[in-house]
Design an enzyme around this catalytic site. Structure first.
Site, PDB file in Angstrom:
ATOM      1  N   ASP A 103      15.852  -1.451  12.781  1.00 58.40           N
ATOM      2  CA  ASP A 103      16.584  -0.574  11.416  1.00 58.40           C
ATOM      3  C   ASP A 103      16.192  -0.027  11.468  1.00 58.40           C
ATOM      4  OD1 ASP A 103      18.420   0.050   9.946  1.00 58.40           O
ATOM      5  OD2 ASP A 103      17.331  -1.557   7.604  1.00 58.40           O
ATOM      6  N   GLU A 152       0.845  -1.235  -0.644  1.00 68.33           N
ATOM      7  CA  GLU A 152      -0.111  -0.044  -0.399  1.00 68.33           C
ATOM      8  C   GLU A 152       0.903   1.342   0.187  1.00 68.33           C
ATOM      9  OE1 GLU A 152      -2.284   1.623   3.939  1.00 68.33           O
ATOM     10  OE2 GLU A 152      -1.381   0.605   3.480  1.00 68.33           O
ATOM     11  N   ILE A 186       1.737   4.915   1.236  1.00 64.45           N
ATOM     12  CA  ILE A 186       1.273   5.815   2.499  1.00 64.45           C
ATOM     13  C   ILE A 186       0.935   7.033   2.203  1.00 64.45           C
ATOM     14  CG2 ILE A 186       1.851   6.734   4.412  1.00 64.45           C
ATOM     15  CD1 ILE A 186       1.174   3.051   4.596  1.00 64.45           C
TER      16      ILE A 186
HETATM   17  P1  ADP Z   1      14.969   0.845   0.864  1.00 61.62           P
HETATM   18  O1  ADP Z   1      14.455  -1.086   1.066  1.00 61.62           O
HETATM   19  O2  ADP Z   1      15.946   0.652  -0.377  1.00 61.62           O
HETATM   20  O3  ADP Z   1      15.646   0.744   2.013  1.00 61.62           O
HETATM   21  P2  ADP Z   1      12.457   1.844   1.935  1.00 61.62           P
HETATM   22  O4  ADP Z   1      11.712   0.736   2.394  1.00 61.62           O
HETATM   23  O5  ADP Z   1      13.735   2.278   2.675  1.00 61.62           O
HETATM   24  O6  ADP Z   1      13.739   1.406   0.685  1.00 61.62           O
HETATM   25  O7  ADP Z   1      12.046   2.781   1.074  1.00 61.62           O
HETATM   26  C1  ADP Z   1      12.574   4.074   0.504  1.00 61.62           C
HETATM   27  C2  ADP Z   1      11.919   4.996   0.436  1.00 61.62           C
HETATM   28  O8  ADP Z   1      10.200   5.171   0.396  1.00 61.62           O
HETATM   29  C3  ADP Z   1      11.440   5.397   2.693  1.00 61.62           C
HETATM   30  O9  ADP Z   1      12.783   6.263   2.580  1.00 61.62           O
HETATM   31  C4  ADP Z   1      10.043   6.335   1.976  1.00 61.62           C
HETATM   32  O10 ADP Z   1       9.929   7.580   2.053  1.00 61.62           O
HETATM   33  C5  ADP Z   1       9.902   5.615   0.538  1.00 61.62           C
HETATM   34  N1  ADP Z   1       7.921   4.689   1.413  1.00 61.62           N
HETATM   35  C6  ADP Z   1       9.001   3.233   1.878  1.00 61.62           C
HETATM   36  N2  ADP Z   1       7.586   2.594   1.579  1.00 61.62           N
HETATM   37  C7  ADP Z   1       6.785   3.376   1.363  1.00 61.62           C
HETATM   38  C8  ADP Z   1       5.317   3.100   1.193  1.00 61.62           C
HETATM   39  N3  ADP Z   1       4.479   2.029   1.267  1.00 61.62           N
HETATM   40  N4  ADP Z   1       4.525   4.066   0.936  1.00 61.62           N
HETATM   41  C9  ADP Z   1       4.995   5.923   0.410  1.00 61.62           C
HETATM   42  N5  ADP Z   1       6.276   6.367   0.461  1.00 61.62           N
HETATM   43  C10 ADP Z   1       6.986   5.059   0.842  1.00 61.62           C
END
Ligand code: ADP
Length: 296
Positions: free
Chosen positions: A204, A99, A101
């Site tokens: 983390d 989803e 956000i």
């Molecule tokens: P990675 O696995 O490469 O570290 P992340 O899961 O941390 O990637 O996601 C990278 C960035 O994407 C996050 O810092 C956040 O800003 C954005 N993000 C992550 N998940 C979501 C989500 N479900 N909805 C909106 N933005 C998200």
């Protein structure tokens, strides 16, 4: 690269999950992650998807993330994105669909709320032993989670000792490093001795792994969960800073820290510093050596 193969696999997975066909709409690249490519992908049914993928992801990276998000969700303490599913494209690219956000500015009491809800996560996520049902990843480094009734044994074998061995294998094991590594491991029984019960931690938690949703409330992302001494959570929150006393005070109102937590948290920080050394290189070596020297 987000090619048509990958888009087709994403579409298939989402359609299977929601039980109807959809059209994929515009995409927007998301930056900020350390490991994977990410986009927000719109659909014709008003559902916004967050998709990340990796051409060289270590096996099961996204299944581990799914299990971590699910474990946090089950505690009903902190919002996490709903998982739509994970898969592998026809060309072997692993991907995860969540989803999306809708983000907004953090609410006026964002940090207090995060602190309180994190304490609730630690209180409600309980287990008999330390570890987790599966090994997972911290960044892209494997994180072994073999169950252990002793926190100190778990910490030595699955966390600190594991990263120290990785560092040696990565070429950092000169005489000084090895001598300090052996001594610091020997001192863990003393330094970590305190009353501890297994608590589910995000594992983390830094500013890239939480955000504010459309109401300004906290959402946790990208966990590396396990059942731990809850103080281990703060090894990461204190690594790059970013959270103020409002966060820590609110946490402690719900569940105060025990005496001596500052030293233990510094040791827990060493785990994350060693992981950064192993992932990103020598610029983290001096900080690792400084903590190793202090506690050896
Ligand atoms: P990675 O696995 O490469 O570290 P992340 O899961 O941390 O990637 O996601 C990278 C960035 O994407 C996050 O810092 C956040 O800003 C954005 N993000 C992550 N998940 C979501 C989500 N479900 N909805 C909106 N933005 C998200």
């Amino acid at each position: 690269m987000l090619d048509s193969e990958l888009l087709a696999s994403i579409q298939q997975l989402v359609e299977k999950k929601i039980g109807r066909s959809i059209q994929l709409g515009p995409t927007r690249t998301v930056s900020g992650g350390c490991i994977n490519h990410a986009i927000i992908l719109e659909t014709d049914i008003g559902l916004s998807l967050f998709v990340k993928w990796n051409e060289q992801a270590p096996g099961s990276l996204f299944e581990c993330e799914t299990d971590g998000l699910t474990a946090i969700r089950l505690t009903r303490s902190l919002r996490v994105p709903e998982v739509i599913g994970s898969g592998v494209s026809a060309h072997g690219v692993q991907f995860l669909v969540l989803e999306a956000i809708q983000t907004a500015a953090p609410g006026a009491h964002f940090e207090q709320q995060l602190g309180r809800q994190l304490a609730e996560l630690h209180r409600h996520g309980v287990a008999e032993e330390f570890g987790f049902a599966r090994s997972n990843f911290i960044g892209s480094t494997p994180q072994p989670n073999r169950w252990n009734s002793s926190w100190i044994e778990f910490w030595k074998s699955c966390r600190l000792g594991y990263q120290l061995d990785l560092a040696r294998n990565n070429g950092y094991g000169d005489h000084r490093f090895s001598r300090l590594a052996d001594r610091v491991l020997d001192r863990m029984d003393d330094l970590l001795s305190h009353e501890v019960q297994p608590a589910l931690i995000h594992g983390d938690l830094w500013s890239g792994n939480y955000l504010a949703d459309e109401k300004g409330n906290p959402v946790l992302l990208d966990p590396a969960v396990y059942f731990a001494d809850r103080e281990a959570e703060f090894g990461m929150t204190t690594l790059f800073g970013g959270l103020s006393h409002w966060f820590y005070d609110a946490y402690q109102e719900i569940w105060p820290m025990q005496a001596g937590s500052d030293d233990r948290i510094e040791i827990y920080r060493l785990y994350h510093l060693l992981n950064h050394l192993n992932l990103f290189g020598t610029s983290y070596l001096a900080d690792c050596l400084q903590i190793m020297q202090k506690y050896a």
